[in-house]
Scaffold this motif. Sequence first.
Motif, PDB file in Angstrom:
ATOM      1  N   SER A   1       0.849  -1.188   0.000  1.00 48.87           N
ATOM      2  CA  SER A   1       0.000   0.000   0.000  1.00 48.87           C
ATOM      3  C   SER A   1       0.882   1.235   0.000  1.00 48.87           C
ATOM      4  O   SER A   1       1.797   1.338   0.823  1.00 48.87           O
ATOM      5  CB  SER A   1      -0.909   0.002   1.233  1.00 48.87           C
ATOM      6  OG  SER A   1      -1.802   1.100   1.194  1.00 48.87           O
ATOM      7  N   PRO A   2       0.642   2.175  -0.912  1.00 51.73           N
ATOM      8  CA  PRO A   2       1.429   3.420  -0.882  1.00 51.73           C
ATOM      9  C   PRO A   2       0.958   4.322   0.251  1.00 51.73           C
ATOM     10  O   PRO A   2      -0.196   4.272   0.682  1.00 51.73           O
ATOM     11  CB  PRO A   2       1.140   4.046  -2.243  1.00 51.73           C
ATOM     12  CG  PRO A   2      -0.212   3.519  -2.614  1.00 51.73           C
ATOM     13  CD  PRO A   2      -0.288   2.128  -2.047  1.00 51.73           C
ATOM     14  N   MET A   3       1.865   5.144   0.731  1.00 53.08           N
ATOM     15  CA  MET A   3       1.481   6.169   1.690  1.00 53.08           C
ATOM     16  C   MET A   3       0.689   7.246   0.960  1.00 53.08           C
ATOM     17  O   MET A   3       0.972   7.573  -0.194  1.00 53.08           O
ATOM     18  CB  MET A   3       2.706   6.779   2.360  1.00 53.08           C
ATOM     19  CG  MET A   3       3.609   5.778   3.075  1.00 53.08           C
ATOM     20  SD  MET A   3       2.737   4.643   4.190  1.00 53.08           S
ATOM     21  CE  MET A   3       1.983   5.801   5.360  1.00 53.08           C
ATOM     22  N   ALA A   4      -0.330   7.772   1.627  1.00 56.23           N
ATOM     23  CA  ALA A   4      -1.190   8.777   1.021  1.00 56.23           C
ATOM     24  C   ALA A   4      -1.554   9.818   2.078  1.00 56.23           C
ATOM     25  O   ALA A   4      -1.159   9.707   3.242  1.00 56.23           O
ATOM     26  CB  ALA A   4      -2.444   8.127   0.437  1.00 56.23           C
ATOM     27  N   VAL A   5      -2.293  10.839   1.653  1.00 58.51           N
ATOM     28  CA  VAL A   5      -2.713  11.906   2.559  1.00 58.51           C
ATOM     29  C   VAL A   5      -4.224  12.072   2.445  1.00 58.51           C
ATOM     30  O   VAL A   5      -4.748  12.328   1.352  1.00 58.51           O
ATOM     31  CB  VAL A   5      -2.010  13.238   2.227  1.00 58.51           C
ATOM     32  CG1 VAL A   5      -2.563  14.364   3.101  1.00 58.51           C
ATOM     33  CG2 VAL A   5      -0.505  13.105   2.415  1.00 58.51           C
TER      34      VAL A   5
ATOM     35  N   VAL B   1       9.671   6.083  -4.318  1.00 63.44           N
ATOM     36  CA  VAL B   1      11.084   5.933  -3.947  1.00 63.44           C
ATOM     37  C   VAL B   1      11.215   4.855  -2.881  1.00 63.44           C
ATOM     38  O   VAL B   1      10.257   4.494  -2.204  1.00 63.44           O
ATOM     39  CB  VAL B   1      11.679   7.268  -3.438  1.00 63.44           C
ATOM     40  CG1 VAL B   1      11.631   8.318  -4.532  1.00 63.44           C
ATOM     41  CG2 VAL B   1      10.955   7.751  -2.185  1.00 63.44           C
ATOM     42  N   GLU B   2      12.428   4.363  -2.724  1.00 63.27           N
ATOM     43  CA  GLU B   2      12.707   3.335  -1.721  1.00 63.27           C
ATOM     44  C   GLU B   2      13.045   3.987  -0.377  1.00 63.27           C
ATOM     45  O   GLU B   2      13.633   5.076  -0.338  1.00 63.27           O
ATOM     46  CB  GLU B   2      13.882   2.459  -2.163  1.00 63.27           C
ATOM     47  CG  GLU B   2      13.574   1.562  -3.347  1.00 63.27           C
ATOM     48  CD  GLU B   2      12.513   0.533  -3.043  1.00 63.27           C
ATOM     49  OE1 GLU B   2      12.474   0.025  -1.890  1.00 63.27           O
ATOM     50  OE2 GLU B   2      11.690   0.245  -3.927  1.00 63.27           O
ATOM     51  N   PRO B   3      12.700   3.343   0.709  1.00 61.72           N
ATOM     52  CA  PRO B   3      13.096   3.871   2.025  1.00 61.72           C
ATOM     53  C   PRO B   3      14.577   3.633   2.262  1.00 61.72           C
ATOM     54  O   PRO B   3      15.206   2.819   1.582  1.00 61.72           O
ATOM     55  CB  PRO B   3      12.245   3.053   2.997  1.00 61.72           C
ATOM     56  CG  PRO B   3      12.002   1.757   2.281  1.00 61.72           C
ATOM     57  CD  PRO B   3      11.898   2.113   0.820  1.00 61.72           C
ATOM     58  N   PRO B   4      15.171   4.321   3.225  1.00 59.60           N
ATOM     59  CA  PRO B   4      16.558   4.032   3.603  1.00 59.60           C
ATOM     60  C   PRO B   4      16.672   2.621   4.173  1.00 59.60           C
ATOM     61  O   PRO B   4      15.666   1.950   4.436  1.00 59.60           O
ATOM     62  CB  PRO B   4      16.867   5.082   4.682  1.00 59.60           C
ATOM     63  CG  PRO B   4      15.821   6.132   4.531  1.00 59.60           C
ATOM     64  CD  PRO B   4      14.604   5.436   4.017  1.00 59.60           C
TER      65      PRO B   4
ATOM     66  N   VAL C   1       6.108   6.467  -0.858  1.00 62.28           N
ATOM     67  CA  VAL C   1       6.833   5.247  -0.493  1.00 62.28           C
ATOM     68  C   VAL C   1       5.812   4.122  -0.374  1.00 62.28           C
ATOM     69  O   VAL C   1       4.702   4.349   0.127  1.00 62.28           O
ATOM     70  CB  VAL C   1       7.587   5.420   0.845  1.00 62.28           C
ATOM     71  CG1 VAL C   1       8.239   4.116   1.286  1.00 62.28           C
ATOM     72  CG2 VAL C   1       8.635   6.511   0.723  1.00 62.28           C
ATOM     73  N   LEU C   2       6.171   2.958  -0.830  1.00 67.19           N
ATOM     74  CA  LEU C   2       5.291   1.807  -0.696  1.00 67.19           C
ATOM     75  C   LEU C   2       5.524   1.115   0.645  1.00 67.19           C
ATOM     76  O   LEU C   2       6.663   0.834   1.009  1.00 67.19           O
ATOM     77  CB  LEU C   2       5.526   0.794  -1.820  1.00 67.19           C
ATOM     78  CG  LEU C   2       5.231   1.246  -3.252  1.00 67.19           C
ATOM     79  CD1 LEU C   2       5.458   0.077  -4.205  1.00 67.19           C
ATOM     80  CD2 LEU C   2       3.822   1.791  -3.384  1.00 67.19           C
ATOM     81  N   SER C   3       4.449   0.882   1.337  1.00 64.37           N
ATOM     82  CA  SER C   3       4.514   0.049   2.537  1.00 64.37           C
ATOM     83  C   SER C   3       4.349  -1.396   2.060  1.00 64.37           C
ATOM     84  O   SER C   3       3.250  -1.821   1.693  1.00 64.37           O
ATOM     85  CB  SER C   3       3.387   0.429   3.497  1.00 64.37           C
ATOM     86  OG  SER C   3       3.389  -0.414   4.623  1.00 64.37           O
ATOM     87  N   LYS C   4       5.460  -2.120   2.016  1.00 66.03           N
ATOM     88  CA  LYS C   4       5.456  -3.488   1.489  1.00 66.03           C
ATOM     89  C   LYS C   4       5.248  -4.473   2.636  1.00 66.03           C
ATOM     90  O   LYS C   4       6.138  -4.704   3.448  1.00 66.03           O
ATOM     91  CB  LYS C   4       6.776  -3.778   0.761  1.00 66.03           C
ATOM     92  CG  LYS C   4       7.008  -2.884  -0.451  1.00 66.03           C
ATOM     93  CD  LYS C   4       8.352  -3.164  -1.106  1.00 66.03           C
ATOM     94  CE  LYS C   4       8.583  -2.231  -2.288  1.00 66.03           C
ATOM     95  NZ  LYS C   4       9.918  -2.462  -2.910  1.00 66.03           N
ATOM     96  N   HIS C   5       4.067  -5.026   2.694  1.00 66.93           N
ATOM     97  CA  HIS C   5       3.715  -5.952   3.767  1.00 66.93           C
ATOM     98  C   HIS C   5       4.414  -7.289   3.506  1.00 66.93           C
ATOM     99  O   HIS C   5       4.054  -8.023   2.584  1.00 66.93           O
ATOM    100  CB  HIS C   5       2.209  -6.110   3.846  1.00 66.93           C
ATOM    101  CG  HIS C   5       1.514  -4.815   4.126  1.00 66.93           C
ATOM    102  ND1 HIS C   5       1.337  -4.329   5.401  1.00 66.93           N
ATOM    103  CD2 HIS C   5       0.989  -3.879   3.288  1.00 66.93           C
ATOM    104  CE1 HIS C   5       0.711  -3.158   5.337  1.00 66.93           C
ATOM    105  NE2 HIS C   5       0.493  -2.863   4.075  1.00 66.93           N
ATOM    106  N   THR C   6       5.406  -7.573   4.328  1.00 65.77           N
ATOM    107  CA  THR C   6       6.306  -8.701   4.079  1.00 65.77           C
ATOM    108  C   THR C   6       6.197  -9.726   5.194  1.00 65.77           C
ATOM    109  O   THR C   6       6.432  -9.412   6.360  1.00 65.77           O
ATOM    110  CB  THR C   6       7.762  -8.204   3.963  1.00 65.77           C
ATOM    111  OG1 THR C   6       7.824  -7.151   2.984  1.00 65.77           O
ATOM    112  CG2 THR C   6       8.689  -9.334   3.553  1.00 65.77           C
TER     113      THR C   6
END
Length: 360
Positions: free
Chosen positions: A115-119, A340-343, A281-286
């Motif tokens: 899920s992407p972050m949104a506002v 973009v990718e997170p750090p 940023v995508l929140s990648k549920h892993t």
Amino acid sequence: MKRQLSIGLAVVLLVAIVIVIVRGSGDDDPAVADGKTTVRGVIGSEKLAFFQDKRVIDAFAKHGLTVQVDAAGSRQIATSVDLGKYDFAFPASAPAAQKIQQDKKITTVYTPFHSPMAVATFTPISDLLTKQGVVRQGPGEYEVLDLAKYLELTANGTRWDQIPGNSAYPARKNVLLTTTDPRNSNSAAMYLSAVSFVANGNNVVSTPAAESAVLPAMSKLFLDQGYAQNSSEGPFEDYLSAGMGKSPMVVIYESQFLDRQTRGDGSIQAGMRLLYPSPTVLSKHTLIPLKGAGDQVGKLLTSDPELAKLAAELGFRTNDPKYFREVVGDRAPADLIDVVEPPSFETLERMLDAIGKQYG
């Protein structure tokens, strides 16, 4: 007599050994009840509604599984939760998952949805920020919140009532996105990932020097909000119930907004809008299988069509995009370009810790 007693004791011992073997004495042995294997997992709180949904419970039951979950922050799952009690861990971010993989020396992972972050905001706020060049039309039929323009406003300490021509929301407080507490919540960490990328000259923060350079501005984005809640459900519920006065712009997971829209329960009302940060940023549920039937849960989530469709109905973007498109239609963009990718986990943790230490 002694010989008979010895034989009797030997038989008793043999029976005891057999019972231990059958029942199993290790934690790796799954519990079985009603013909189903009980699997325990620790998950990010944003997925609690998914695992508690009766349709999801029934779908796992068809495969002989009863899945029980505890919820925790993704940072907590990776650093402080006792994973020895669980068959799988399911944080909401790739960095947290990588940390668990490294610590547990596990190579197998499953990423069934993201899920992407949104506002979450409101039409008067969106229209006001469009006039300021902070919100613009994206490449598809969706609106974009330009984080670079947003950071210009926050750097100057701009208040809502200082925006020219603002009669829609003349509040005497700074223009700030509402987030969760960065000391606990993954959504705050994902937000930090996006804004630090922009503040670092559109580059992922990857060195101690870059961390030091962006931290003062990043800290203000969180500290100037005042009190922040621990879970992303908190500020989103405030957005839904308290309206624009309390929460004009809230950082959420896209899935939260879409889930409520799909339910059709009236919680998403006219005038509520969803913006996509640029970049996002995508929140990648892993899912990381730790032992037992945890691996089976990961396999089912990534391969079972019924579970994939249910994930889409709860707002998540599935590996096969057809399920998401069938459920969501044109209520969300099919593709997001500026992602973009997170750090790395270590870099993100250092920044979060540095910000956390500034809280009173």
